[in-house]
Design a protein around this motif. Structure first.
Motif, PDB file in Angstrom:
ATOM      1  N   HIS A 178       0.807  -1.223   0.000  1.00 38.35           N
ATOM      2  CA  HIS A 178       0.000   0.000   0.000  1.00 38.35           C
ATOM      3  C   HIS A 178       0.844   1.278   0.000  1.00 38.35           C
ATOM      4  CE1 HIS A 178      -4.043  -1.814   1.493  1.00 38.35           C
ATOM      5  NE2 HIS A 178      -3.773  -2.117   0.237  1.00 38.35           N
ATOM      6  N   ALA A 179       2.088   1.199  -0.445  1.00 43.22           N
ATOM      7  CA  ALA A 179       2.939   2.393  -0.449  1.00 43.22           C
ATOM      8  C   ALA A 179       2.498   3.379  -1.521  1.00 43.22           C
ATOM      9  CB  ALA A 179       4.399   2.000  -0.676  1.00 43.22           C
ATOM     10  N   LEU A 180       2.566   4.663  -1.173  1.00 42.50           N
ATOM     11  CA  LEU A 180       2.405   5.746  -2.135  1.00 42.50           C
ATOM     12  C   LEU A 180       3.800   6.143  -2.608  1.00 42.50           C
ATOM     13  CD1 LEU A 180      -0.184   7.784  -0.060  1.00 42.50           C
ATOM     14  CD2 LEU A 180      -0.673   6.352  -2.051  1.00 42.50           C
ATOM     15  N   GLN A 181       3.879   6.759  -3.787  1.00 43.46           N
ATOM     16  CA  GLN A 181       5.205   7.058  -4.339  1.00 43.46           C
ATOM     17  C   GLN A 181       5.301   8.485  -4.842  1.00 43.46           C
ATOM     18  OE1 GLN A 181       5.911   7.579  -7.845  1.00 43.46           O
ATOM     19  NE2 GLN A 181       8.124   7.729  -7.623  1.00 43.46           N
ATOM     20  N   ALA A 182       6.456   9.100  -4.607  1.00 41.55           N
ATOM     21  CA  ALA A 182       6.814  10.384  -5.206  1.00 41.55           C
ATOM     22  C   ALA A 182       8.333  10.462  -5.233  1.00 41.55           C
ATOM     23  CB  ALA A 182       6.237  11.554  -4.419  1.00 41.55           C
ATOM     24  N   ASP A 183       8.885  10.759  -6.376  1.00 40.84           N
ATOM     25  CA  ASP A 183      10.336  10.822  -6.538  1.00 40.84           C
ATOM     26  C   ASP A 183      10.874  12.089  -5.863  1.00 40.84           C
ATOM     27  OD1 ASP A 183      12.951  10.927  -7.372  1.00 40.84           O
ATOM     28  OD2 ASP A 183      12.513  10.561  -9.483  1.00 40.84           O
ATOM     29  N   TYR A 184      11.636  11.920  -4.787  1.00 38.77           N
ATOM     30  CA  TYR A 184      12.142  13.087  -4.064  1.00 38.77           C
ATOM     31  C   TYR A 184      13.112  13.903  -4.914  1.00 38.77           C
ATOM     32  CZ  TYR A 184      14.339  16.027  -0.564  1.00 38.77           C
ATOM     33  OH  TYR A 184      14.822  17.118   0.126  1.00 38.77           O
ATOM     34  N   THR A 185      13.776  13.263  -5.872  1.00 39.06           N
ATOM     35  CA  THR A 185      14.743  13.985  -6.702  1.00 39.06           C
ATOM     36  C   THR A 185      14.058  14.829  -7.778  1.00 39.06           C
ATOM     37  OG1 THR A 185      15.024  12.158  -8.287  1.00 39.06           O
ATOM     38  CG2 THR A 185      16.431  12.158  -6.325  1.00 39.06           C
ATOM     39  N   LYS A 186      12.760  14.615  -7.985  1.00 42.45           N
ATOM     40  CA  LYS A 186      11.987  15.441  -8.915  1.00 42.45           C
ATOM     41  C   LYS A 186      11.100  16.359  -8.084  1.00 42.45           C
ATOM     42  CE  LYS A 186      11.786  12.199 -12.803  1.00 42.45           C
ATOM     43  NZ  LYS A 186      10.883  11.424 -13.695  1.00 42.45           N
ATOM     44  N   LYS A 187      11.586  17.532  -7.787  1.00 40.10           N
ATOM     45  CA  LYS A 187      10.912  18.406  -6.846  1.00 40.10           C
ATOM     46  C   LYS A 187       9.471  18.752  -7.233  1.00 40.10           C
ATOM     47  CE  LYS A 187      13.835  18.769  -3.514  1.00 40.10           C
ATOM     48  NZ  LYS A 187      14.759  17.699  -3.932  1.00 40.10           N
ATOM     49  N   PRO A 188       9.166  19.080  -8.504  1.00 41.59           N
ATOM     50  CA  PRO A 188       7.759  19.371  -8.838  1.00 41.59           C
ATOM     51  C   PRO A 188       6.841  18.187  -8.544  1.00 41.59           C
ATOM     52  CG  PRO A 188       9.208  20.174 -10.570  1.00 41.59           C
ATOM     53  CD  PRO A 188      10.061  19.346  -9.657  1.00 41.59           C
ATOM     54  N   GLU A 189       7.285  16.986  -8.895  1.00 39.62           N
ATOM     55  CA  GLU A 189       6.473  15.797  -8.627  1.00 39.62           C
ATOM     56  C   GLU A 189       6.306  15.577  -7.134  1.00 39.62           C
ATOM     57  OE1 GLU A 189       7.181  12.005 -10.805  1.00 39.62           O
ATOM     58  OE2 GLU A 189       7.583  11.170  -8.817  1.00 39.62           O
ATOM     59  N   PHE A 190       7.399  15.685  -6.402  1.00 43.73           N
ATOM     60  CA  PHE A 190       7.345  15.467  -4.957  1.00 43.73           C
ATOM     61  C   PHE A 190       6.406  16.468  -4.286  1.00 43.73           C
ATOM     62  CE2 PHE A 190       8.844  16.346  -0.651  1.00 43.73           C
ATOM     63  CZ  PHE A 190       8.812  15.076  -0.098  1.00 43.73           C
ATOM     64  N   LEU A 191       6.561  17.741  -4.621  1.00 44.62           N
ATOM     65  CA  LEU A 191       5.748  18.782  -3.990  1.00 44.62           C
ATOM     66  C   LEU A 191       4.272  18.654  -4.348  1.00 44.62           C
ATOM     67  CD1 LEU A 191       8.121  21.860  -4.429  1.00 44.62           C
ATOM     68  CD2 LEU A 191       7.735  20.505  -2.365  1.00 44.62           C
ATOM     69  N   GLU A 192       3.984  18.190  -5.558  1.00 42.38           N
ATOM     70  CA  GLU A 192       2.591  18.014  -5.967  1.00 42.38           C
ATOM     71  C   GLU A 192       1.944  16.854  -5.216  1.00 42.38           C
ATOM     72  OE1 GLU A 192      -1.116  18.017  -7.761  1.00 42.38           O
ATOM     73  OE2 GLU A 192       0.397  19.593  -7.615  1.00 42.38           O
ATOM     74  N   ARG A 193       2.666  15.752  -5.083  1.00 42.45           N
ATOM     75  CA  ARG A 193       2.064  14.556  -4.484  1.00 42.45           C
ATOM     76  C   ARG A 193       2.039  14.597  -2.957  1.00 42.45           C
ATOM     77  NH1 ARG A 193       4.496   9.774  -8.492  1.00 42.45           N
ATOM     78  NH2 ARG A 193       3.538  10.602 -10.398  1.00 42.45           N
TER      79      ARG A 193
END
Length: 222
Positions: A59-74
């Protein structure tokens, strides 16, 4: 001299307290495993999508920390008042992500010490390894060729996608003639490229194979 001694002792005590507090946010595999077995635990994988698809925690959610726009959005779709259990490959990125979250209003963030590497070394299972064949473009076009089809480009591990599930179900209930076709945002890359779906979630309504409307992001209603 006595004053300096007690000042030194106080500073040492303060340093130990701070270190203990910080290290207390990192837990070993057994504690992390027991904690995430709780119902509705927020488990957050901050690795890349490619790494995630080699296997992740339940049940893990994912967001790539190295991609700041993706991380901040998710990350904004996580509940700041509930504990977040975060991990990466070995602990570096999760530590950085956890630091950011603590500084930005998250009440409690617990890190998996040693990351998923430590989890695997403990002999514990992962799920979701990408061994399924991706949907072909021909299969996709055949699926949308007749009638009305709502295409949901998303993934179970995407926080805003999960947020949209009740909205999708409400839309289908109101529009019973519409069929739902899910496109996996982590696997069906060729289809995503063919329909120019560049972000998650993306929703496209087709009627007899032609696009009627398209929406991206989170909405109260489709």
């Amino acid at each position: 001299m006595i004053y300096k001694y007690y000042t030194y002792v106080a500073l040492v005590g303060l340093l130990i307290s701070v270190v203990s507090s910080v290290s207390g946010q990192q837990v070993d595999v057994p504690v992390f495993q027991q904690s995430i077995e709780k119902k509705d635990a927020q488990v957050f994988d901050v690795r890349t999508a490619g790494e995630f698809n080699t296997g992740h925690l339940h049940h893990a959610l994912q967001a790539d920390y190295t991609k700041k726009p993706e991380f901040l959005e998710r990350v904004k779709y996580l509940d700041k008042q509930q504990t977040i259990y975060v991990y990466c490959l070995s602990g570096g990125r999760s530590a950085a992500a956890a630091k950011w979250m603590r500084e930005n209003g998250f009440r409690e963030v617990i890190e998996l010490k040693g990351g998923i590497n430590a989890w695997k070394q403990a002999g514990l299972p992962v799920e979701g390894a990408a061994d399924q064949q991706q949907m072909s473009v021909d299969t996709f076009h055949n699926a949308i060729a007749t009638g009305e089809v709502l295409v949901d480009v998303g993934a179970e591990w995407c926080p805003p996608c999960r947020k949209m599930e009740p909205v999708i179900q409400a839309y289908l209930k109101e529009n019973r003639k519409v069929r739902l076709l899910k496109v996996d945002g982590g696997r069906d890359r060729e289809v995503m490229q063919a329909i120019n779906a560049t972000s998650l979630p993306t929703f496209i309504l087709y009627r007899d194979g032609r696009e009627v409307w398209r929406k991206q992001g989170v909405y109260d209603k489709l």
